[in-house]
Design a protein around this motif. Sequence first.
Motif, PDB file in Angstrom:
ATOM      1  N   SER A 116       0.897  -1.093   0.138  1.00  0.00           N
ATOM      2  CA  SER A 116       0.075  -0.004  -0.052  1.00  0.00           C
ATOM      3  C   SER A 116       0.857   1.454   0.092  1.00  0.00           C
ATOM      4  N   PHE A 117       2.006   1.275   0.980  1.00  0.00           N
ATOM      5  CA  PHE A 117       2.667   2.389   0.774  1.00  0.00           C
ATOM      6  C   PHE A 117       3.494   2.591  -0.638  1.00  0.00           C
ATOM      7  N   GLY A 118       3.952   1.471  -0.980  1.00  0.00           N
ATOM      8  CA  GLY A 118       4.794   1.523  -1.952  1.00  0.00           C
ATOM      9  C   GLY A 118       4.367   1.879  -3.299  1.00  0.00           C
ATOM     10  N   SER A 119       2.816   1.586  -3.390  1.00  0.00           N
ATOM     11  CA  SER A 119       2.215   1.946  -4.634  1.00  0.00           C
ATOM     12  C   SER A 119       1.715   3.373  -4.814  1.00  0.00           C
ATOM     13  N   LEU A 120       1.869   4.124  -3.567  1.00  0.00           N
ATOM     14  CA  LEU A 120       1.452   5.537  -3.541  1.00  0.00           C
ATOM     15  C   LEU A 120       2.583   6.417  -4.178  1.00  0.00           C
ATOM     16  N   GLY A 121       3.832   6.141  -4.196  1.00  0.00           N
ATOM     17  CA  GLY A 121       4.756   6.927  -4.896  1.00  0.00           C
ATOM     18  C   GLY A 121       4.589   6.947  -6.400  1.00  0.00           C
ATOM     19  N   TYR A 122       4.013   6.092  -7.033  1.00  0.00           N
ATOM     20  CA  TYR A 122       3.802   6.318  -8.427  1.00  0.00           C
ATOM     21  C   TYR A 122       2.804   7.244  -8.896  1.00  0.00           C
ATOM     22  N   CYS A 123       1.577   7.237  -8.242  1.00  0.00           N
ATOM     23  CA  CYS A 123       0.734   8.523  -8.398  1.00  0.00           C
ATOM     24  C   CYS A 123       1.299   9.820  -7.908  1.00  0.00           C
ATOM     25  N   VAL A 124       2.066   9.786  -6.876  1.00  0.00           N
ATOM     26  CA  VAL A 124       2.838  11.101  -6.647  1.00  0.00           C
ATOM     27  C   VAL A 124       3.571  11.540  -7.574  1.00  0.00           C
ATOM     28  N   TYR A 125       4.364  10.564  -8.358  1.00  0.00           N
ATOM     29  CA  TYR A 125       5.457  11.042  -9.359  1.00  0.00           C
ATOM     30  C   TYR A 125       4.387  11.599 -10.568  1.00  0.00           C
ATOM     31  N   VAL A 126       3.438  10.765 -11.149  1.00  0.00           N
ATOM     32  CA  VAL A 126       2.656  11.320 -12.204  1.00  0.00           C
ATOM     33  C   VAL A 126       1.984  12.675 -11.619  1.00  0.00           C
ATOM     34  N   SER A 127       1.772  13.004 -10.417  1.00  0.00           N
ATOM     35  CA  SER A 127       1.246  14.192 -10.600  1.00  0.00           C
ATOM     36  C   SER A 127       2.336  15.471 -10.415  1.00  0.00           C
ATOM     37  N   SER A 128       3.610  14.993 -10.242  1.00  0.00           N
ATOM     38  CA  SER A 128       4.611  16.060 -10.243  1.00  0.00           C
ATOM     39  C   SER A 128       4.987  16.392 -11.746  1.00  0.00           C
ATOM     40  N   LEU A 129       4.667  15.385 -12.831  1.00  0.00           N
ATOM     41  CA  LEU A 129       4.547  15.638 -14.223  1.00  0.00           C
ATOM     42  C   LEU A 129       3.538  16.602 -14.477  1.00  0.00           C
ATOM     43  N   LEU A 130       2.399  16.452 -14.032  1.00  0.00           N
ATOM     44  CA  LEU A 130       1.235  17.334 -14.169  1.00  0.00           C
ATOM     45  C   LEU A 130       1.409  18.708 -13.773  1.00  0.00           C
ATOM     46  N   HIS A 131       2.116  18.828 -12.509  1.00  0.00           N
ATOM     47  CA  HIS A 131       2.531  19.874 -11.879  1.00  0.00           C
ATOM     48  C   HIS A 131       3.486  20.725 -12.775  1.00  0.00           C
ATOM     49  N   TYR A 132       4.347  20.293 -13.252  1.00  0.00           N
ATOM     50  CA  TYR A 132       5.328  20.768 -14.005  1.00  0.00           C
ATOM     51  C   TYR A 132       4.983  21.239 -15.377  1.00  0.00           C
ATOM     52  N   ASN A 133       3.858  20.835 -15.842  1.00  0.00           N
ATOM     53  CA  ASN A 133       3.304  21.268 -17.078  1.00  0.00           C
ATOM     54  C   ASN A 133       2.741  22.491 -16.867  1.00  0.00           C
ATOM     55  N   PHE A 134       2.534  22.884 -15.498  1.00  0.00           N
ATOM     56  CA  PHE A 134       1.948  24.420 -15.248  1.00  0.00           C
ATOM     57  C   PHE A 134       3.042  25.177 -14.603  1.00  0.00           C
ATOM     58  N   SER A 135       3.909  24.596 -13.971  1.00  0.00           N
ATOM     59  CA  SER A 135       4.615  25.298 -13.118  1.00  0.00           C
ATOM     60  C   SER A 135       6.024  25.492 -13.665  1.00  0.00           C
ATOM     61  N   HIS A 136       6.615  24.635 -14.399  1.00  0.00           N
ATOM     62  CA  HIS A 136       7.971  24.475 -14.824  1.00  0.00           C
ATOM     63  C   HIS A 136       8.882  24.492 -13.849  1.00  0.00           C
ATOM     64  N   GLU A 137       8.638  24.033 -12.573  1.00  0.00           N
ATOM     65  CA  GLU A 137       9.568  24.022 -11.282  1.00  0.00           C
ATOM     66  C   GLU A 137       9.896  22.637 -11.129  1.00  0.00           C
ATOM     67  N   ILE A 138      11.229  22.600 -10.620  1.00  0.00           N
ATOM     68  CA  ILE A 138      11.653  20.986 -10.624  1.00  0.00           C
ATOM     69  C   ILE A 138      11.409  20.400  -9.261  1.00  0.00           C
ATOM     70  N   GLY A 139      11.275  21.455  -8.225  1.00  0.00           N
ATOM     71  CA  GLY A 139      11.488  20.878  -6.811  1.00  0.00           C
ATOM     72  C   GLY A 139      10.486  20.009  -6.387  1.00  0.00           C
ATOM     73  N   TYR A 140       9.154  19.747  -7.035  1.00  0.00           N
ATOM     74  CA  TYR A 140       8.297  18.567  -6.713  1.00  0.00           C
ATOM     75  C   TYR A 140       8.870  17.438  -7.260  1.00  0.00           C
ATOM     76  N   ASN A 141       9.294  17.666  -8.682  1.00  0.00           N
ATOM     77  CA  ASN A 141       9.645  16.427  -9.507  1.00  0.00           C
ATOM     78  C   ASN A 141      10.956  15.844  -8.628  1.00  0.00           C
ATOM     79  N   VAL A 142      11.824  16.449  -8.032  1.00  0.00           N
ATOM     80  CA  VAL A 142      12.898  16.012  -7.398  1.00  0.00           C
ATOM     81  C   VAL A 142      12.157  15.142  -5.884  1.00  0.00           C
ATOM     82  N   PHE A 143      11.427  15.898  -5.638  1.00  0.00           N
ATOM     83  CA  PHE A 143      10.915  15.297  -4.314  1.00  0.00           C
ATOM     84  C   PHE A 143       9.956  13.862  -4.503  1.00  0.00           C
ATOM     85  N   ALA A 144       9.448  14.048  -5.651  1.00  0.00           N
ATOM     86  CA  ALA A 144       8.552  12.858  -6.198  1.00  0.00           C
ATOM     87  C   ALA A 144       9.621  11.664  -6.680  1.00  0.00           C
ATOM     88  N   GLY A 145      10.737  12.144  -7.297  1.00  0.00           N
ATOM     89  CA  GLY A 145      11.608  10.993  -7.615  1.00  0.00           C
ATOM     90  C   GLY A 145      12.024  10.420  -6.275  1.00  0.00           C
TER      91      GLY A 145
END
Length: 503
Positions: A116-145
Amino acid sequence: MAEASKGLITTNIQSPAHSVKNREDAIPTGWKYKRLKLGPITLPWYASPKSQLILVSFVCFLCPGMYNAFNGFGASEQLSPYASSASNSAIYATFAVAGFFAGPVTNTIGIKNAVSFGSLGYCVYVSSLLHYNFSHEIGYNVFAGLLLGCCAGILWSAQGAIMMSYPPEKLKGRFISWFWIIFNLGCVIGSLVELALNINMSANATLRSSIYVGFLGITFLGACLSWTLVDAKHVVRYDGSRVILMKHPTWKTETIGLWETIWSDPYIILLFPMFFTSNWFYTYQFNDVNLTQFNTRTRALNNTLFWLAQMFGALIFGMGLDFPNTRRTTRAKVAWVVMFVLTFTVWGGGYVFQRKYTREDTALMDHFVYDWTSDGYVGPMFLYICYGFYDAAWQTCVYWFMGAITNNSRKLANFAGFYKGIQSAGAAVIWYLDGFDSPRPYMSLFASCWILLAGSLVTALPVILLKIKDTVPLEEDLKFTDETVEDVIGHKVIYDSPEQDKV
């Protein structure tokens, strides 16, 4: 047959994964153990190894499988080179470390919570790509990685424990192949989407945010599906036997248990080269063969065929490793010989193809690339299919070798963690060699794949010859646990109430 009350079994029953006489009184009577009939088909009960394997397979299909599909048709290409490097470095680095130490985490919090914990990381990572589409800031992408690396290590440790410790010994190959087939459906889907987008040679348009939202929902569904798993202590095989695990694990006991695994089973180190190599060849195959030698739509076709070949390879090897009426020691030796022959056959063909081009050639503007209509395409296409088949054979054999050494869930969670951590370390190294300041020549990277694959098979041979037995004695599996023979074979009375559950 020895009586359970007299201590460890010394005669007929040697392993909880072995077939024993059916004991109706050893099967609980709750809803999780009721068979459902759909016409002529009788489904396995919910808390059976088969049902749990199917559930975790679909969790991995919806999370890492869709992650592979997501990246397969360029969903992360909108990242800047710096953002992509930072995110990938975070994933690889944390995956390598977290994977190696994921066994104690899985054993302490339980397999269900780990998935359950392990599977959550994947939706967080996809959300970071969606976030980058609008903000172009990499902080969330690094955290999600970073988060995804940690989550993936734990998820694959728990998945490995389910796949290798839940089934009876005679079905371990099939369980591995069933998982691999379902999981790789995600990759096939991604490749088909990529093929559909590029079939008319149209340029890949920027992916719309709705696609990201769709994949975010799919990965979140996978995370939710993980909560439908049952705890390992409630899993009961058809013969009434149960999974071997620690009843009262703590962070201290499981951290010590990690080192006990290496101390008591030092031979596992001889399998580490196979672990290290298991994803090493991906970078060469994807970047240095498919990317450089084929145009866009043909790459998509190659990817589809590659992952379909993986599914077919997993099915063939899974069934072969469980071949009936043949001693397991014999099957292990035959599997090693087949892999050795395949290594020189498939990669020998790869050598012939690699001689035709260099990294300098691919840098030229007029460098020839294959289309599926080009003369001579059939040979490279067949080679790429063989690469996919070989990969599935390798992964299936490695998991089966580990599962043949022990039936102990605690130990197998550590083995799976070692596998994924060392595998990720290898992937990080080859990714660096292929893509940074001074990329190595293609022939050098090809040679590293071939040499590591053949060499790791040689280092693994003593384990296959000396440590894989026809069955694992129960006494050996119960070391470093507080389980008893009565617990794992189901002689004790089993109560339906969790508060009264004595097993």
